[in-house]
Scaffold this active site. Structure first.
Site, PDB file in Angstrom:
ATOM      1  N   GLY A  46       2.483 -83.399-110.754  1.00 25.31           N
ATOM      2  CA  GLY A  46       2.798 -84.623-111.725  1.00 25.31           C
ATOM      3  C   GLY A  46       4.017 -85.206-111.705  1.00 25.31           C
ATOM      4  N   LEU A  92       8.970 -80.361-111.658  1.00 19.55           N
ATOM      5  CA  LEU A  92      10.063 -80.859-110.568  1.00 19.55           C
ATOM      6  C   LEU A  92      11.518 -81.334-111.056  1.00 19.55           C
ATOM      7  CD1 LEU A  92       7.546 -83.570-108.777  1.00 19.55           C
ATOM      8  CD2 LEU A  92       8.322 -81.159-108.012  1.00 19.55           C
TER       9      LEU A  92
HETATM   10 NI    NI Z   1       7.614 -81.833-115.283  1.00 23.06          NI
END
Ligand code: NI
Length: 166
Positions: A46, A92
């Site tokens: 995501g 991330l």
């Molecule tokens: Ni995230």
């Protein structure tokens, strides 16, 4: 298409509450394509717009093993939730760090698609977890906020060190 730069914790732009999307045009479709390309290249499941420096309530996701089930969430709202459980999580924007977080295993969601059309979705497991994670991003929250202050401090030091040596 273009790869976008993913911001890393503790960048203050990750902490802003993103604003609702009101314009549905070609520029938005291009941005969504770029976000998918960036997410797949990372690779991740995501990516929220504020992770690439844009204050917009927009996130892209793909929780499938085959990486062929694109989901676009715009101005998403969780309507109901059920069954809390502990799940392994990463982000991330917090690279190479994983920990356990309490998430709902089921939820019912309302959102707009890339063309501004409303839709509803019932999600389970990884998909439900990913939706909660992305909506947290749009509210300026990171999953590490659920960890102990000591763990958070350790993670921040590690990422600052990594950024300094990059
Ligand atoms: Ni995230």
């Amino acid at each position: 298409m273009a790869l976008l730069q993913i911001l890393h914790h503790p960048d203050p732009r990750l902490r802003r509450k993103a604003a609702p999307v009101t314009r549905f045009d070609d520029a938005l479709l291009r941005l969504i394509d770029d976000m998918f390309e960036t997410m797949y290249a990372a690779p991740g499941t995501g990516l929220a717009a504020n992770q690439v420096g844009l204050s917009m309530r927009l996130a892209v996701m793909d929780c499938s093993d085959a990486r062929n089930q694109r989901v676009v969430l715009i101005n998403p709202e969780i309507v109901s939730t059920d069954e809390q459980q502990e799940m392994d999580e990463g982000c991330l924007s917090v690279p190479d760090i994983f920990d356990k977080v309490q998430r709902y295993n089921r939820l019912h969601l309302r959102a707009l698609d890339a063309h501004g059309e409303p839709f509803e979705l019932c999600a389970f497991g990884l998909m439900a977890q990913c939706i909660q994670h992305e909506i947290d991003h749009l509210d300026g929250k990171l999953y590490i906020d659920y960890l102990s202050p000591l763990k958070r401090e350790r993670i921040k030091k590690k990422l600052l060190k990594a950024a300094a040596s990059a």
